[in-house]
Scaffold this motif. Sequence first.
Motif, PDB file in Angstrom:
ATOM      1  N   ALA A 213      78.302  31.548  25.540  1.00  0.00           N
ATOM      2  CA  ALA A 213      77.999  30.526  26.540  1.00  0.00           C
ATOM      3  C   ALA A 213      78.747  29.227  26.251  1.00  0.00           C
ATOM      4  CB  ALA A 213      76.503  30.272  26.599  1.00  0.00           C
ATOM      5  N   TRP A 214      78.951  28.901  24.973  1.00  0.00           N
ATOM      6  CA  TRP A 214      79.643  27.654  24.645  1.00  0.00           C
ATOM      7  C   TRP A 214      81.091  27.686  25.131  1.00  0.00           C
ATOM      8  CZ3 TRP A 214      83.862  28.270  21.610  1.00  0.00           C
ATOM      9  CH2 TRP A 214      83.920  29.397  20.801  1.00  0.00           C
ATOM     10  N   ALA A 215      81.712  28.871  25.156  1.00  0.00           N
ATOM     11  CA  ALA A 215      83.092  28.967  25.646  1.00  0.00           C
ATOM     12  C   ALA A 215      83.133  28.702  27.154  1.00  0.00           C
ATOM     13  CB  ALA A 215      83.676  30.334  25.319  1.00  0.00           C
ATOM     14  N   PHE A 216      82.140  29.231  27.866  1.00  0.00           N
ATOM     15  CA  PHE A 216      82.041  28.984  29.308  1.00  0.00           C
ATOM     16  C   PHE A 216      81.910  27.493  29.586  1.00  0.00           C
ATOM     17  CE2 PHE A 216      79.181  28.141  32.882  1.00  0.00           C
ATOM     18  CZ  PHE A 216      79.881  28.713  33.928  1.00  0.00           C
ATOM     19  N   TRP A 217      80.957  26.846  28.901  1.00  0.00           N
ATOM     20  CA  TRP A 217      80.705  25.420  29.137  1.00  0.00           C
ATOM     21  C   TRP A 217      81.868  24.550  28.668  1.00  0.00           C
ATOM     22  CZ3 TRP A 217      77.327  24.312  32.602  1.00  0.00           C
ATOM     23  CH2 TRP A 217      76.262  25.176  32.825  1.00  0.00           C
ATOM     24  N   SER A 218      82.606  25.009  27.674  1.00  0.00           N
ATOM     25  CA  SER A 218      83.760  24.248  27.199  1.00  0.00           C
ATOM     26  C   SER A 218      84.917  24.277  28.194  1.00  0.00           C
ATOM     27  CB  SER A 218      84.241  24.792  25.853  1.00  0.00           C
ATOM     28  OG  SER A 218      83.233  24.658  24.875  1.00  0.00           O
ATOM     29  N   CYS A 219      85.017  25.357  28.951  1.00  0.00           N
ATOM     30  CA  CYS A 219      86.087  25.475  29.953  1.00  0.00           C
ATOM     31  C   CYS A 219      85.804  24.665  31.220  1.00  0.00           C
ATOM     32  CB  CYS A 219      86.280  26.935  30.350  1.00  0.00           C
ATOM     33  SG  CYS A 219      87.204  27.924  29.196  1.00  0.00           S
TER      34      CYS A 219
ATOM     35  N   ARG B 263      89.845  34.724  11.754  1.00  0.00           N
ATOM     36  CA  ARG B 263      91.045  35.421  12.207  1.00  0.00           C
ATOM     37  C   ARG B 263      90.751  36.312  13.408  1.00  0.00           C
ATOM     38  NH1 ARG B 263      94.193  39.295   8.176  1.00  0.00           N
ATOM     39  NH2 ARG B 263      92.077  40.121   8.136  1.00  0.00           N
ATOM     40  N   GLN B 264      89.597  36.964  13.409  1.00  0.00           N
ATOM     41  CA  GLN B 264      89.237  37.822  14.536  1.00  0.00           C
ATOM     42  C   GLN B 264      89.118  37.001  15.826  1.00  0.00           C
ATOM     43  OE1 GLN B 264      85.539  39.920  14.194  1.00  0.00           O
ATOM     44  NE2 GLN B 264      85.865  41.075  16.058  1.00  0.00           N
ATOM     45  N   GLY B 265      88.498  35.836  15.742  1.00  0.00           N
ATOM     46  CA  GLY B 265      88.386  34.966  16.910  1.00  0.00           C
ATOM     47  C   GLY B 265      89.739  34.502  17.402  1.00  0.00           C
TER      48      GLY B 265
ATOM     49  N   VAL C 237      89.634  26.316  18.494  1.00  0.00           N
ATOM     50  CA  VAL C 237      88.181  26.443  18.375  1.00  0.00           C
ATOM     51  C   VAL C 237      87.785  27.894  18.080  1.00  0.00           C
ATOM     52  CG1 VAL C 237      85.994  26.238  19.631  1.00  0.00           C
ATOM     53  CG2 VAL C 237      87.693  24.411  19.764  1.00  0.00           C
ATOM     54  N   GLN C 238      88.385  28.837  18.773  1.00  0.00           N
ATOM     55  CA  GLN C 238      88.061  30.240  18.505  1.00  0.00           C
ATOM     56  C   GLN C 238      88.424  30.608  17.068  1.00  0.00           C
ATOM     57  OE1 GLN C 238      86.294  32.373  19.945  1.00  0.00           O
ATOM     58  NE2 GLN C 238      86.304  31.990  22.136  1.00  0.00           N
ATOM     59  N   GLY C 239      89.563  30.126  16.600  1.00  0.00           N
ATOM     60  CA  GLY C 239      89.968  30.389  15.224  1.00  0.00           C
ATOM     61  C   GLY C 239      89.023  29.765  14.215  1.00  0.00           C
ATOM     62  N   MET C 240      88.586  28.541  14.482  1.00  0.00           N
ATOM     63  CA  MET C 240      87.681  27.855  13.559  1.00  0.00           C
ATOM     64  C   MET C 240      86.282  28.487  13.552  1.00  0.00           C
ATOM     65  SD  MET C 240      88.804  23.861  14.128  1.00  0.00           S
ATOM     66  CE  MET C 240      87.215  23.293  13.649  1.00  0.00           C
ATOM     67  N   MET C 241      85.800  28.872  14.728  1.00  0.00           N
ATOM     68  CA  MET C 241      84.431  29.380  14.811  1.00  0.00           C
ATOM     69  C   MET C 241      84.322  30.851  14.419  1.00  0.00           C
ATOM     70  SD  MET C 241      82.740  27.384  17.982  1.00  0.00           S
ATOM     71  CE  MET C 241      81.115  27.837  17.433  1.00  0.00           C
TER      72      MET C 241
ATOM     73  N   ALA D 154      92.231  32.001  26.379  1.00  0.00           N
ATOM     74  CA  ALA D 154      92.134  31.552  24.992  1.00  0.00           C
ATOM     75  C   ALA D 154      90.689  31.235  24.621  1.00  0.00           C
ATOM     76  CB  ALA D 154      93.018  30.321  24.768  1.00  0.00           C
ATOM     77  N   TRP D 155      89.924  30.726  25.553  1.00  0.00           N
ATOM     78  CA  TRP D 155      88.518  30.407  25.290  1.00  0.00           C
ATOM     79  C   TRP D 155      87.619  31.625  25.401  1.00  0.00           C
ATOM     80  CZ3 TRP D 155      86.199  26.156  23.433  1.00  0.00           C
ATOM     81  CH2 TRP D 155      86.937  24.961  23.429  1.00  0.00           C
ATOM     82  N   THR D 156      87.885  32.515  26.369  1.00  0.00           N
ATOM     83  CA  THR D 156      86.899  33.524  26.744  1.00  0.00           C
ATOM     84  C   THR D 156      87.269  34.957  26.403  1.00  0.00           C
ATOM     85  OG1 THR D 156      87.823  33.723  28.971  1.00  0.00           O
ATOM     86  CG2 THR D 156      86.089  32.073  28.640  1.00  0.00           C
TER      87      THR D 156
END
Length: 169
Positions: A3-9, A48-50, A41-45, A87-89
């Motif tokens: 959900a955070w990726a949705f709201w971030s976009c 590597r998989q993100g 953000v995906q990489g940090m959260m 990239a976010w989702t």
Amino acid sequence: MAAWAFWSCLPFLAAALLTDIRSMRIPNWITLPLLVAGLIVQGMMNGRQGFLISICGAGTGFLLLLIMHLLGAVGAGDVKLFAGIGAWTGALFTLQVTVYSVLIGAVIGWIIVFSRRETGRRIRGIISRSAGFLMFRDHRLLRRRSDDLLKFPFMLAVVPGFICAYLYL
């Protein structure tokens, strides 16, 4: 997709909607930060998989919209925006957003055509170009003049498509 990726976009999509309505363009100052922030953000959260999921999503959004751009259906800003959304989702959500956006865009297009009373002329043109192409007479018939294309801000379809994809999950 979290959900955070949705709201971030959403703030990026809101800015893209406003600029697309105003100028029929989505500037790089919206699309590039969306892409870079999504990757970081995906990489940090998620490590590597993100980051890999983010790269795959960006590639999916970019390639799908690049095909549409080469067909003349969307602008280059839309291509870069969908790379950022991916990239976010991730790839699957980006694919869903694309499908919903195209379907909603088709409905918007038909509403515009019917409201302008251009239906007959457009259908005759589609049939004429298709028949010429299928009979191998002239492949240039499929290329339309830019003034013959129905144009509207694609973000009018992307934002509802993005929300529909999220609600579907």
